[in-house]
Scaffold this motif. Sequence first.
Motif, PDB file in Angstrom:
ATOM      1  N   TRP A   8       0.920  -1.484  -0.174  1.00  0.00           N
ATOM      2  CA  TRP A   8       0.098  -0.182  -0.127  1.00  0.00           C
ATOM      3  C   TRP A   8       0.720   1.449   0.290  1.00  0.00           C
ATOM      4  CZ3 TRP A   8      -3.664   2.637  -1.313  1.00  0.00           C
ATOM      5  CH2 TRP A   8      -4.490   3.673  -0.566  1.00  0.00           C
ATOM      6  N   LEU A   9       2.037   1.102   0.933  1.00  0.00           N
ATOM      7  CA  LEU A   9       2.494   2.373   0.993  1.00  0.00           C
ATOM      8  C   LEU A   9       3.678   2.220  -0.846  1.00  0.00           C
ATOM      9  CD1 LEU A   9       4.325   2.057   4.829  1.00  0.00           C
ATOM     10  CD2 LEU A   9       2.377   3.667   4.039  1.00  0.00           C
ATOM     11  N   TYR A  10       3.904   1.784  -1.240  1.00  0.00           N
ATOM     12  CA  TYR A  10       4.649   1.654  -3.002  1.00  0.00           C
ATOM     13  C   TYR A  10       3.460   2.211  -3.203  1.00  0.00           C
ATOM     14  CZ  TYR A  10       9.203  -0.766  -1.173  1.00  0.00           C
ATOM     15  OH  TYR A  10      10.285  -0.192  -0.563  1.00  0.00           O
ATOM     16  N   GLY A  44       8.492   7.692  11.662  1.00  0.00           N
ATOM     17  CA  GLY A  44       7.516   6.781  11.461  1.00  0.00           C
ATOM     18  C   GLY A  44       7.209   6.662   9.421  1.00  0.00           C
ATOM     19  N   CYS A  45       8.295   6.273   9.620  1.00  0.00           N
ATOM     20  CA  CYS A  45       9.091   6.156   8.294  1.00  0.00           C
ATOM     21  C   CYS A  45       8.396   5.222   6.898  1.00  0.00           C
ATOM     22  CB  CYS A  45      11.173   6.264   7.936  1.00  0.00           C
ATOM     23  SG  CYS A  45      11.164   4.488   8.749  1.00  0.00           S
ATOM     24  N   GLY A  46       7.650   4.213   7.823  1.00  0.00           N
ATOM     25  CA  GLY A  46       7.507   3.718   6.799  1.00  0.00           C
ATOM     26  C   GLY A  46       8.619   2.606   5.596  1.00  0.00           C
ATOM     27  N   THR A  47       7.857   3.086   4.293  1.00  0.00           N
ATOM     28  CA  THR A  47       8.992   2.277   3.479  1.00  0.00           C
ATOM     29  C   THR A  47       9.765   3.011   2.931  1.00  0.00           C
ATOM     30  OG1 THR A  47       7.695   2.439   1.366  1.00  0.00           O
ATOM     31  CG2 THR A  47       7.091   0.714   2.310  1.00  0.00           C
ATOM     32  N   GLY A  48      10.067   4.679   3.626  1.00  0.00           N
ATOM     33  CA  GLY A  48      11.335   5.805   3.475  1.00  0.00           C
ATOM     34  C   GLY A  48      10.917   6.320   2.188  1.00  0.00           C
ATOM     35  N   SER A  49       9.321   6.337   1.738  1.00  0.00           N
ATOM     36  CA  SER A  49       8.761   7.589   0.918  1.00  0.00           C
ATOM     37  C   SER A  49       9.393   8.726   1.290  1.00  0.00           C
ATOM     38  CB  SER A  49       7.873   7.203   0.962  1.00  0.00           C
ATOM     39  OG  SER A  49       6.859   8.357   0.842  1.00  0.00           O
ATOM     40  N   GLU A  72      10.209  -4.678   9.489  1.00  0.00           N
ATOM     41  CA  GLU A  72       9.712  -5.078   7.914  1.00  0.00           C
ATOM     42  C   GLU A  72       9.807  -3.810   7.429  1.00  0.00           C
ATOM     43  OE1 GLU A  72       7.331  -7.031   4.286  1.00  0.00           O
ATOM     44  OE2 GLU A  72       6.248  -6.759   6.338  1.00  0.00           O
ATOM     45  N   LEU A  73       9.576  -2.550   7.592  1.00  0.00           N
ATOM     46  CA  LEU A  73       9.393  -1.552   6.664  1.00  0.00           C
ATOM     47  C   LEU A  73      10.265  -0.133   7.207  1.00  0.00           C
ATOM     48  CD1 LEU A  73       5.709   0.328   7.521  1.00  0.00           C
ATOM     49  CD2 LEU A  73       6.188  -0.859   5.627  1.00  0.00           C
ATOM     50  N   LEU A  74      11.263  -0.722   8.626  1.00  0.00           N
ATOM     51  CA  LEU A  74      12.621  -0.237   8.135  1.00  0.00           C
ATOM     52  C   LEU A  74      13.509  -0.983   7.401  1.00  0.00           C
ATOM     53  CD1 LEU A  74      13.014  -0.160  12.114  1.00  0.00           C
ATOM     54  CD2 LEU A  74      12.809   1.936  10.277  1.00  0.00           C
ATOM     55  N   THR A  75      13.331  -2.251   6.972  1.00  0.00           N
ATOM     56  CA  THR A  75      14.007  -2.707   6.121  1.00  0.00           C
ATOM     57  C   THR A  75      14.487  -2.050   4.913  1.00  0.00           C
ATOM     58  OG1 THR A  75      14.518  -4.312   7.336  1.00  0.00           O
ATOM     59  CG2 THR A  75      14.959  -4.605   5.196  1.00  0.00           C
TER      60      THR A  75
END
Length: 276
Positions: A8-10, A44-49, A72-75
């Motif tokens: 979803w974030l991507y 709250g970086c999520g996937t780094g968007s 997982e999101l941090l990775t």
Amino acid sequence: MTAYAPEWLYLREPADAAARAAELLEPLRDYLPEDEEVVIRDLGCGTGSLGRWLAARLPRAQRWILHDHDTELLTHARTNLPRTALDGSPVDVVAEQRDVTALRAADLAGTSLVTASALLDLLTKDEVTDLATAIVEAGCAALLMLSVTGRVELSPADPLDDDVTAAFNAHQRRITGGRRLLGPNAVDAAAAAFARLGATVFRADSAWRLGPGQVELQRQWLDGWVGAAVEQWPDLRPAADGYLERRLDQASAGELHAVIHHGDLLVLPPSLEAAA
């Protein structure tokens, strides 16, 4: 804090990038130090968007410290941020799993900039006040982007639009785990909290503008938007089921246009004004 799937974030990342208030970057660039590494904490970086959008738009060497509760999101974020800044300087990235609501001024020591995207509306009034206090006391700037403001414009219009919007906004302000979320009140609450502490606050509108070229994002957003509305107001379900079907058909046919409003804040610490 709410968990989000990387998929979803991507999916939403291009809409996020297009919506962000780029006009806030000029005063931010003017503020950041010219002769030292810029240390940025992304909450709250999520996937780094946000990091992917911002790192290459800022000059000078950068050290990004990514915070999220989801490993997982941090990775995803740590491995996918740019490695060079706007002027070709290096970008270093580290990740820390932690509760961003527990950050205090001492935790932000040495930080140049605090960033966050789609975070403020998930916090309570007290949590926003504590975060503002920590940022101002630490003397760092903040760029807080894409907080929902509760306004949605859909074309073509539908008689149920206002009811679904009201129910969704009520869901965003719900009590969960004993916490009353700010939802659409978050931008106003954060701006007021920073202003009370003497910070300089710049505000800008940002909005998703979804058209026929973003059908899958429209569909997933509609599913979540209407689903949250019905969760908050169960009596809405009979009418909402038909409403969702109509809207999904319009999206699939390339007939739906949606503007989902957000707000962005740039906060500069009081020391900037004092030094002027």
